[in-house]
Motif scaffolding. Structure first.
Motif, mmCIF file in Angstrom:
data_model
loop_
_atom_site.group_PDB
_atom_site.id
_atom_site.type_symbol
_atom_site.label_atom_id
_atom_site.label_comp_id
_atom_site.label_asym_id
_atom_site.label_seq_id
_atom_site.Cartn_x
_atom_site.Cartn_y
_atom_site.Cartn_z
ATOM 1 N N PHE A 1 42.714 2.595 36.464
ATOM 2 C CA PHE A 1 42.910 1.183 36.198
ATOM 3 C C PHE A 1 41.965 0.700 35.101
ATOM 4 O O PHE A 1 40.804 1.110 35.029
ATOM 5 N N ASP A 2 42.478 -0.147 34.227
ATOM 6 C CA ASP A 2 41.657 -0.921 33.307
ATOM 7 C C ASP A 2 41.152 -2.115 34.103
ATOM 8 O O ASP A 2 41.930 -3.005 34.460
ATOM 9 N N ILE A 3 39.863 -2.133 34.416
ATOM 10 C CA ILE A 3 39.294 -3.152 35.298
ATOM 11 C C ILE A 3 38.600 -4.234 34.479
ATOM 12 O O ILE A 3 37.622 -3.968 33.779
ATOM 13 N N ILE A 4 39.110 -5.459 34.572
ATOM 14 C CA ILE A 4 38.458 -6.616 33.963
ATOM 15 C C ILE A 4 37.449 -7.142 34.975
ATOM 16 O O ILE A 4 37.823 -7.607 36.061
ATOM 17 N N ARG A 5 36.182 -7.041 34.647
ATOM 18 C CA ARG A 5 35.128 -7.393 35.594
ATOM 19 C C ARG A 5 34.948 -8.907 35.709
ATOM 20 O O ARG A 5 34.927 -9.626 34.707
ATOM 21 N N VAL A 6 34.811 -9.368 36.936
ATOM 22 C CA VAL A 6 34.582 -10.780 37.236
ATOM 23 C C VAL A 6 33.284 -10.878 38.023
ATOM 24 O O VAL A 6 33.081 -10.132 38.987
ATOM 25 N N SER A 7 32.396 -11.772 37.633
ATOM 26 C CA SER A 7 31.120 -11.915 38.330
ATOM 27 C C SER A 7 31.327 -12.522 39.713
ATOM 28 O O SER A 7 32.364 -13.142 39.989
ATOM 29 N N GLU A 8 30.330 -12.364 40.564
ATOM 30 C CA GLU A 8 30.433 -12.956 41.904
ATOM 31 C C GLU A 8 30.544 -14.474 41.817
ATOM 32 O O GLU A 8 31.315 -15.095 42.557
#
Length: 284
Positions: free
Chosen positions: A212-219
């Motif tokens: 997966f291409d993971i787009i990171r989201v902060s907490e």
């Protein structure tokens, strides 16, 4: 009903509930925080206008919008996602954990049947809510086990999913995150949003193993419902105004992003995915 087994086929029909009786209640960490800080921040007129903006955005994306009649005792019925999940043969009806939401699934089942859509089955024990259910592939349905859905609910769902050859995979996380779709959402084939902090290592590994291409989201962003978006299919995503980092990351990957104002709903604990129950998607 043609939802099948994916999260990102072209969306054709969707179920919403107007916020006639919507108000914030302290039933999730997001709403608790905002009620404690400033109870007057909620504005029913703004909520109504924003919900209309949501409906208009969906229609502009050629999605047929249907409405279930609001129920006065069910203040959170506006978050239609949680009534269940559509699978190959129709709707799998969920089972709510909290009293304030109990009964919504029955109202939804009645609406679905009367509207000519099939109902495949109903979870009969434990609890399971739509915000926790996510198809990773045609044979894997991940279910968040935290504040709302339980292992008993997963086991009941597994019995119903056996005929499709679908494995129900529980995903444990802290109660404060409410539903899995606060932490993780698939937006296209092999593309997802994810908050690494809240997800267990085994789940992260599964996403990486599947390339997966993971787009990171902060907490912080996740707790503001900025991970909670809805795939419309064909490279389009329904997000919300002010979701700047996520929207920019999606656009950088070529997605068309719809961004209606939804502040009254995100501050109450639910975003675009929470507010929508897909009735029909194209297979992929």
């Amino acid at each position: 009903m043609g939802y099948k087994d994916n999260e990102y086929g072209r969306l054709r029909k969707i179920l919403l509930c107007k916020p006639d009786y919507f108000e914030w209640e302290k039933i999730n960490e997001v709403a608790k925080k905002n009620l404690n800080e400033d109870p007057a921040k909620f504005d029913a007129k703004v909520a109504a206008a924003e919900h209309e903006e949501l409906s208009d955005a969906l229609r502009s994306a050629d999605v047929e919008v249907r409405f279930i009649t609001p129920s006065k005792p069910h203040h959170y019925m506006v978050y239609t996602r949680d009534i269940g999940k559509n699978v190959g043969d129709g709707a799998l009806m969920g089972r709510f954990r909290l009293p304030v939401r109990m009964g919504e699934e029955d109202l939804a089942e009645d609406w679905i049947r009367k509207s000519g859509f099939p109902v495949y089955g109903k979870v009969e024990c434990g609890s399971i809510e739509g915000g926790d259910m996510h198809f990773i592939d045609p044979h894997t349905l991940c279910v968040g086990v935290g504040a709302r859905s339980s292992l008993e609910g997963c086991a009941s769902a597994q019995k119903l999913m056996d005929r499709f050859g679908v494995k129900v995979v529980p995903v444990d996380f802290e109660y404060k995150y409410l539903h899995l779709d606060l932490l993780f959402v698939i937006v296209a084939d092999k593309v997802c949003l994810a908050c690494e902090v809240g997800l267990p290592d085994a789940f992260e590994k599964m996403m990486k193993d599947r390339n997966f291409d993971i787009i990171r989201v902060s907490e912080k962003e996740a707790m503001e419902l900025k991970c909670n978006v809805l795939s419309l299919g064909d490279g389009r995503v329904l997000s919300s105004k002010g979701n700047d980092n996520v929207n920019a990351a999606l656009r950088a990957r070529g997605f068309e992003v719809y961004d209606p104002s939804l502040s009254m709903f995100t501050l109450g604990g639910g975003g675009p995915r929470c507010l929508t129950f897909p009735l029909e998607r194209d297979p992929v």
